[in-house]
Design a protein around this motif. Structure first.
Motif, PDB file in Angstrom:
ATOM      1  N   GLY A  84       0.704  -1.335  -0.066  1.00  0.00           N
ATOM      2  CA  GLY A  84      -0.048  -0.180   0.104  1.00  0.00           C
ATOM      3  C   GLY A  84       0.731   1.408  -0.114  1.00  0.00           C
ATOM      4  O   GLY A  84       0.643   1.931  -0.637  1.00  0.00           O
ATOM      5  N   ILE A  85       1.718   1.120   0.789  1.00  0.00           N
ATOM      6  CA  ILE A  85       2.731   2.683   0.954  1.00  0.00           C
ATOM      7  C   ILE A  85       3.436   2.726  -0.444  1.00  0.00           C
ATOM      8  O   ILE A  85       3.506   3.764  -1.062  1.00  0.00           O
ATOM      9  N   GLU A  86       4.169   1.541  -0.994  1.00  0.00           N
ATOM     10  CA  GLU A  86       4.794   1.628  -2.268  1.00  0.00           C
ATOM     11  C   GLU A  86       3.748   1.944  -3.364  1.00  0.00           C
ATOM     12  O   GLU A  86       4.128   3.077  -4.212  1.00  0.00           O
ATOM     13  N   HIS A  87       2.604   1.600  -3.381  1.00  0.00           N
ATOM     14  CA  HIS A  87       1.514   1.969  -4.396  1.00  0.00           C
ATOM     15  C   HIS A  87       1.181   3.419  -4.269  1.00  0.00           C
ATOM     16  O   HIS A  87       1.323   4.111  -5.391  1.00  0.00           O
ATOM     17  N   SER A  88       1.191   4.107  -3.039  1.00  0.00           N
ATOM     18  CA  SER A  88       0.700   5.402  -2.788  1.00  0.00           C
ATOM     19  C   SER A  88       2.127   6.249  -3.409  1.00  0.00           C
ATOM     20  O   SER A  88       1.905   7.314  -4.009  1.00  0.00           O
ATOM     21  N   ILE A  89       3.308   5.807  -3.124  1.00  0.00           N
ATOM     22  CA  ILE A  89       4.542   6.706  -3.467  1.00  0.00           C
ATOM     23  C   ILE A  89       4.544   6.740  -5.187  1.00  0.00           C
ATOM     24  O   ILE A  89       4.878   7.811  -5.610  1.00  0.00           O
ATOM     25  N   GLN A  90       4.380   5.522  -5.739  1.00  0.00           N
ATOM     26  CA  GLN A  90       4.338   5.549  -7.066  1.00  0.00           C
ATOM     27  C   GLN A  90       3.175   6.510  -8.146  1.00  0.00           C
ATOM     28  O   GLN A  90       3.285   6.623  -8.966  1.00  0.00           O
ATOM     29  N   LEU A  91       1.992   6.221  -7.262  1.00  0.00           N
ATOM     30  CA  LEU A  91       0.819   6.919  -7.854  1.00  0.00           C
ATOM     31  C   LEU A  91       1.077   8.330  -7.835  1.00  0.00           C
ATOM     32  O   LEU A  91       0.741   8.799  -8.705  1.00  0.00           O
ATOM     33  N   VAL A  92       1.575   8.978  -6.783  1.00  0.00           N
ATOM     34  CA  VAL A  92       1.959  10.322  -6.865  1.00  0.00           C
ATOM     35  C   VAL A  92       3.067  10.425  -7.655  1.00  0.00           C
ATOM     36  O   VAL A  92       3.049  11.715  -8.542  1.00  0.00           O
ATOM     37  N   GLU A  93       3.946   9.901  -8.092  1.00  0.00           N
ATOM     38  CA  GLU A  93       5.014  10.047  -9.096  1.00  0.00           C
ATOM     39  C   GLU A  93       4.468   9.774 -10.503  1.00  0.00           C
ATOM     40  O   GLU A  93       4.541  10.691 -11.375  1.00  0.00           O
ATOM     41  N   TYR A  94       3.306   9.025 -10.457  1.00  0.00           N
ATOM     42  CA  TYR A  94       2.525   8.908 -11.929  1.00  0.00           C
ATOM     43  C   TYR A  94       2.003  10.260 -12.112  1.00  0.00           C
ATOM     44  O   TYR A  94       1.953  10.610 -13.439  1.00  0.00           O
ATOM     45  N   MET A  95       1.302  10.718 -11.138  1.00  0.00           N
ATOM     46  CA  MET A  95       0.448  11.950 -11.219  1.00  0.00           C
ATOM     47  C   MET A  95       1.588  13.299 -11.677  1.00  0.00           C
ATOM     48  O   MET A  95       1.266  13.911 -12.446  1.00  0.00           O
ATOM     49  N   GLU A  96       2.520  13.373 -11.287  1.00  0.00           N
ATOM     50  CA  GLU A  96       3.662  14.201 -11.564  1.00  0.00           C
ATOM     51  C   GLU A  96       3.953  13.957 -12.928  1.00  0.00           C
ATOM     52  O   GLU A  96       3.843  15.129 -13.599  1.00  0.00           O
ATOM     53  N   ALA A 142       7.189  14.947  -6.680  1.00  0.00           N
ATOM     54  CA  ALA A 142       6.512  13.823  -5.691  1.00  0.00           C
ATOM     55  C   ALA A 142       7.548  13.218  -4.891  1.00  0.00           C
ATOM     56  O   ALA A 142       8.826  12.760  -5.297  1.00  0.00           O
ATOM     57  N   HIS A 143       7.168  13.274  -3.652  1.00  0.00           N
ATOM     58  CA  HIS A 143       8.325  12.748  -2.516  1.00  0.00           C
ATOM     59  C   HIS A 143       7.310  12.211  -1.464  1.00  0.00           C
ATOM     60  O   HIS A 143       6.654  12.963  -0.805  1.00  0.00           O
ATOM     61  N   LEU A 144       7.530  10.991  -1.186  1.00  0.00           N
ATOM     62  CA  LEU A 144       6.776  10.395  -0.031  1.00  0.00           C
ATOM     63  C   LEU A 144       5.427  10.537  -0.320  1.00  0.00           C
ATOM     64  O   LEU A 144       4.574  10.999   0.658  1.00  0.00           O
ATOM     65  N   ALA A 145       4.897  10.450  -1.481  1.00  0.00           N
ATOM     66  CA  ALA A 145       3.539  10.566  -1.982  1.00  0.00           C
ATOM     67  C   ALA A 145       3.048  11.934  -1.601  1.00  0.00           C
ATOM     68  O   ALA A 145       1.640  12.116  -1.567  1.00  0.00           O
ATOM     69  N   ILE A 146       3.644  13.073  -1.818  1.00  0.00           N
ATOM     70  CA  ILE A 146       3.217  14.394  -1.925  1.00  0.00           C
ATOM     71  C   ILE A 146       3.913  15.107  -2.877  1.00  0.00           C
ATOM     72  O   ILE A 146       5.069  15.210  -3.231  1.00  0.00           O
ATOM     73  N   LEU A 147       2.959  15.873  -3.528  1.00  0.00           N
ATOM     74  CA  LEU A 147       3.297  16.559  -4.845  1.00  0.00           C
ATOM     75  C   LEU A 147       2.880  18.029  -4.599  1.00  0.00           C
ATOM     76  O   LEU A 147       1.575  18.213  -4.294  1.00  0.00           O
ATOM     77  N   ASN A 148       3.615  18.926  -5.268  1.00  0.00           N
ATOM     78  CA  ASN A 148       3.068  20.406  -5.203  1.00  0.00           C
ATOM     79  C   ASN A 148       3.275  21.165  -6.603  1.00  0.00           C
ATOM     80  O   ASN A 148       4.219  20.847  -7.382  1.00  0.00           O
ATOM     81  N   PHE A 149       2.028  21.600  -7.150  1.00  0.00           N
ATOM     82  CA  PHE A 149       2.111  22.288  -8.403  1.00  0.00           C
ATOM     83  C   PHE A 149       1.113  23.148  -8.453  1.00  0.00           C
ATOM     84  O   PHE A 149       0.608  23.451  -7.534  1.00  0.00           O
ATOM     85  N   ARG A 150       1.349  24.001  -9.508  1.00  0.00           N
ATOM     86  CA  ARG A 150       0.131  25.088  -9.638  1.00  0.00           C
ATOM     87  C   ARG A 150       0.184  25.270 -11.377  1.00  0.00           C
ATOM     88  O   ARG A 150       0.840  24.990 -12.273  1.00  0.00           O
ATOM     89  N   TYR A 151      -0.749  25.874 -11.645  1.00  0.00           N
ATOM     90  CA  TYR A 151      -1.308  26.419 -13.105  1.00  0.00           C
ATOM     91  C   TYR A 151      -0.776  27.954 -13.022  1.00  0.00           C
ATOM     92  O   TYR A 151      -1.050  28.667 -12.262  1.00  0.00           O
ATOM     93  N   VAL A 152      -0.044  28.046 -14.126  1.00  0.00           N
ATOM     94  CA  VAL A 152       0.242  29.429 -14.543  1.00  0.00           C
ATOM     95  C   VAL A 152      -0.321  30.027 -15.483  1.00  0.00           C
ATOM     96  O   VAL A 152       0.119  29.763 -16.754  1.00  0.00           O
ATOM     97  N   PRO A 153      -1.387  30.813 -15.634  1.00  0.00           N
ATOM     98  CA  PRO A 153      -1.918  31.471 -16.757  1.00  0.00           C
ATOM     99  C   PRO A 153      -0.996  32.437 -17.604  1.00  0.00           C
ATOM    100  O   PRO A 153      -0.311  32.949 -16.906  1.00  0.00           O
ATOM    101  N   VAL A 154      -1.326  32.160 -18.854  1.00  0.00           N
ATOM    102  CA  VAL A 154      -0.344  33.125 -19.682  1.00  0.00           C
ATOM    103  C   VAL A 154      -0.404  34.830 -19.104  1.00  0.00           C
ATOM    104  O   VAL A 154      -1.659  35.273 -18.818  1.00  0.00           O
ATOM    105  N   ASN A 155       0.488  35.432 -19.210  1.00  0.00           N
ATOM    106  CA  ASN A 155       0.643  36.719 -18.663  1.00  0.00           C
ATOM    107  C   ASN A 155       0.119  37.256 -17.337  1.00  0.00           C
ATOM    108  O   ASN A 155      -0.149  38.226 -17.025  1.00  0.00           O
ATOM    109  N   ALA A 156      -0.378  36.293 -16.423  1.00  0.00           N
ATOM    110  CA  ALA A 156      -0.705  36.764 -15.226  1.00  0.00           C
ATOM    111  C   ALA A 156       0.634  37.112 -14.241  1.00  0.00           C
ATOM    112  O   ALA A 156       1.648  36.640 -14.227  1.00  0.00           O
TER     113      ALA A 156
END
Ligand code: PLP
Length: 469
Positions: free
Chosen positions: A360-372, A387-401
Motif C-alpha cells: 500500500g505504501i509503495e503503491h501510494s508513492i508510485q501513484l503520486v510519481e505517476y501524477m507528476e 513527488a516525494h513520499l506521496a506528496i506533490l506540489n504544483f500550480r497552474y500558471v495562466p499566460v501573462n498573469a
C-alpha cells in the motif's frame, strides 16, 4: 437503561456504516458543511428525561457524521489524509468495549505486552539498539512534545533552561514550536534554519548558527529533523545532521509523524537512511499506518531517558510497581490513565500482514510519481516540488498573469475542486507561491482516480479562464 437495546442499536449502526463505507466512492470528500445542522445541534437541550437511543443515534448520524470531511475517502488529498483500515475501526470498537487501562501492567498485562511488542518492532525497523523503547501517544504533536521534554531533561540542567536553543527548519511542523513553548522555551530560543531547493534543512547553515549561538553563550541542546515534511514530503539529510549532533553533543529528534511509516517498506526504507542515528522518533500510525485517531508513537534510543523524565511513585500506585520486563507505561510518558492504543494496530498488522501494508505504501508513492509525470504533459502546469513520499506540489500558471493573479487563480482551482466533491485538494505556500498540494496515501486510490482528477483540474482551469476573460 436497557443493554439489549444498546447492542441492537450498535448493530444497526454497523449496518449503516457498512453501507456508507461501500458507497464512499460516490460521497463528496468535503460535503457541503451545513450551518443548519450546527444550529439544530445547538438547540438540542440536555434532556432531564431519558430519550430513545435510536432517536439520539439517528440525530447523530444526520447532524454529526454526515457533516464532516471524509479524510478516509480515497480521493482525499488534503492535509494529511487518514486512510483507515476497517480493521483499525474494528479494533477500536473491541478495545473500547473492554476498555483496558493502558497505564500499568497490573491492570492490563496483555495490552502492555502488545504495546511493547509493537514498539520493539518499530524500533527494529528504525535500526535502534536493544536499549530502545517508547510508547503510544495520541498524535504526532504529543509525540514531539514527549521527545522534546525528554531531550530538555537529558541535555540541560534546570538553571540552563533559559539559555537552551533548539534548531528546526523553516519546514518543521508547527507542533514542534508549540511543544517547545509548552515546556517553557521562549520563541527566541528556537532557531529556524533555512532549507535548500528541495525543502531540506540546510546543514551548513545549521552548523554556522550553532557556532554563533555557542559564541554568544547560549546552550544548543536539540536539533529537530523531519522525515517527511508536511508541505513537501522532504526528508532532511539525517546522516549530516547526526554528524553535527555528535560533534556538538545535541539531542537528535526526527519528526517522522508522517514519513516514518516508509520504514515498513523494504523498497523505500533507504529514503530514511540515517534515522537509526537519532535519539528519538515521532511516528504516527493514524497517518499512513491505516489507524483511526488517536494512534501515534514516540520511540527513544535509550528508553531509560523516558523513565527518568516521566516516572513518579506516589503511594497509591505502589501496589502496581513492577520489574523491568513488566512495563508500566504510565512511567514512560505524561499520561497516567491511557487507552490501549496499540491494540487496533495489532489487529491490523496481524490480519492484513506486513507485506500488504508495505505494498500500500509503495503503491501510494508510485501513484503520486505517476501524477507528476502526467501533469508534466499538460501546458502551463508547473511542478513546484516533485513527488516525494506521496506528496506533490504544483500550480497552474495562466499566460501573462502576475504573481498575485497566479496565487488567486490556484486558490480558485482548489475551491472549485473542493466544491465538486470529487476530490479534496487544498493549497499551501512554498517560497511565497500559493500552490496546489496533493498528499495521497490511501491504498485504495487508483490510477483512474488520478487520471480523473487531472481531467477535472484541466476542465476547472478552462472554466475559470472563461470566467476571468
Ligand atoms: C510532520 C508532522 N509532524 C507532526 C504532526 C502533528 O501530528 P498530529 O496532528 O497527529 O498531532 C503532523 C501533522 O500533520 C505532521 O505532518
Amino acid at each position: 437503561m436497557n443493554n439489549e437495546l444498546i447492542f441492537e442499536s450498535i448493530l444497526n449502526f454497523v449496518n449503516y456504516y457498512n453501507n456508507f463505507q461501500n458507497n464512499i466512492d460516490s460521497k463528496k470528500v468535503f460535503p457541503d458543511m451545513n450551518n443548519d445542522k450546527i444550529s439544530k445541534l445547538k438547540e438540542i437541550p440536555f434532556a432531564s428525561e431519558s430519550r430513545d437511543i435510536n432517536e439520539v443515534m439517528q440525530e447523530m448520524q444526520n447532524l454529526v457524521y454526515s457533516n464532516q470531511a471524509y479524510m478516509q475517502h480515497p480521493r482525499c488529498f488534503a492535509f494529511i489524509p487518514s486512510p483507515v483500515s476497517l480493521l483499525s475501526w474494528a479494533g477500536e470498537i473491541m478495545t473500547s468495549a473492554f476498555n483496558p487501562h493502558g497505564g500499568s501492567w497490573l491492570q492490563s498485562p496483555s495490552a502492555s505486552c502488545i504495546e511493547s511488542k509493537i514498539i520493539e518492532w518499530m524500533c527494529k525497523l528504525a535500526g535502534y539498539p536493544d536499549t530502545s523503547g517508547g510508547l503510544f501517544v495520541s498524535g504526532g504533536s504529543m509525540a514531539n512534545l514527549t521527545a522534546l521534554t525528554t531531550a530538555r531533561n537529558v541535555k540541560l540542567a534546570e538553571d540552563e533552561y533559559p539559555k537552551g536553543i533548539a534548531y528546526v527548519s523553516d519546514q518543521t511542523h508547527s507542533s514542534v514550536a508549540k511543544g517547545l513553548k509548552i515546556i517553557g522555551f521562549r520563541e527566541d530560543q528556537i532557531r529556524k534554519v533555512p532549507t535548500n531547493e528541495n525543502y531540506q534543512l540546510d546543514v551548513d547553515s545549521l552548523e554556522t548558527i550553532i557556532c554563533e549561538d555557542k559564541a554568544k553563550g547560549f546552550i544548543p541542546f536539540a536539533v529537530i529533523a523531519t522525515s517527511g515534511t508536511t508541505n513537501t514530503g522532504s526528508v532532511d539529510p539525517l546522516h549530516s545532521i547526526a554528524d553535527i549532533c555528535d560533534k556538538y553533543g545535541l539531542w537528535f529528534h526526527v519528526d517522522g509523524a508522517y514519513g516514518a511509516t516508509v520504514l515498513v517498506s523494504d523498497k523505500y526504507r533507504h529514503l530514511l537512511d540515517g534515522i537509526s542515528r537519532s535519539d528519538s522518533i515521532s511516528w504516527d500510525a493514524h497517518k499512513w499506518l491505516l489507524q483511526t485517531y488517536s494512534c501515534s508513537t514516540i520511540l527513544i534510543r535509550e528508553k531509560n531517558h523516558l523513565i527518568s523524565m516521566f516516572s513518579t511513585h506516589p503511594e497509591y500506585l505502589k501496589d502496581a510497581q513492577t520489574n523491568n520486563e513488566q512495563i508500566n507505561y504510565w512511567d514512560f510518558g505524561p499520561e497516567l490513565t491511557r487507552p490501549a492504543r496499540s491494540l487496533k494496530l495489532w489487529l491490523t498488522l496481524q490480519t492484513l500482514g506486513i507485506d500488504n501494508i508495505s505494498e500500500g505504501i509503495e503503491h501510494s508513492i508510485q501513484l503520486v510519481e505517476y501524477m507528476e509525470n502526467e501533469l508534466k504533459t499538460y501546458d502551463n502546469w508547473e511542478i513546484i516540488s516533485s513527488a516525494h513520499l506521496a506528496i506533490l506540489n504544483f500550480r497552474y500558471v495562466p499566460v501573462n498573469a502576475n504573481k498575485q493573479q497566479v496565487d488567486e487563480f490556484n486558490k480558485a482551482i482548489s475551491k472549485a475542486i473542493l466544491d465538486s466533491g470529487y476530490v479534496g485538494i487544498l493549497t499551501t505556500s512554498l517560497n511565497g507561491k500559493t500552490v496546489l498540494r496533493v498528499c495521497s496515501i490511501n491504498p485504495e486510490t487508483t490510477k483512474e482516480d488520478i487520471q480523473n482528477t487531472i481531467k477535472l483540474l484541466v476542465e476547472i482551469v478552462k472554466n475559470l479562464q472563461n470566467k476571468y476573460k
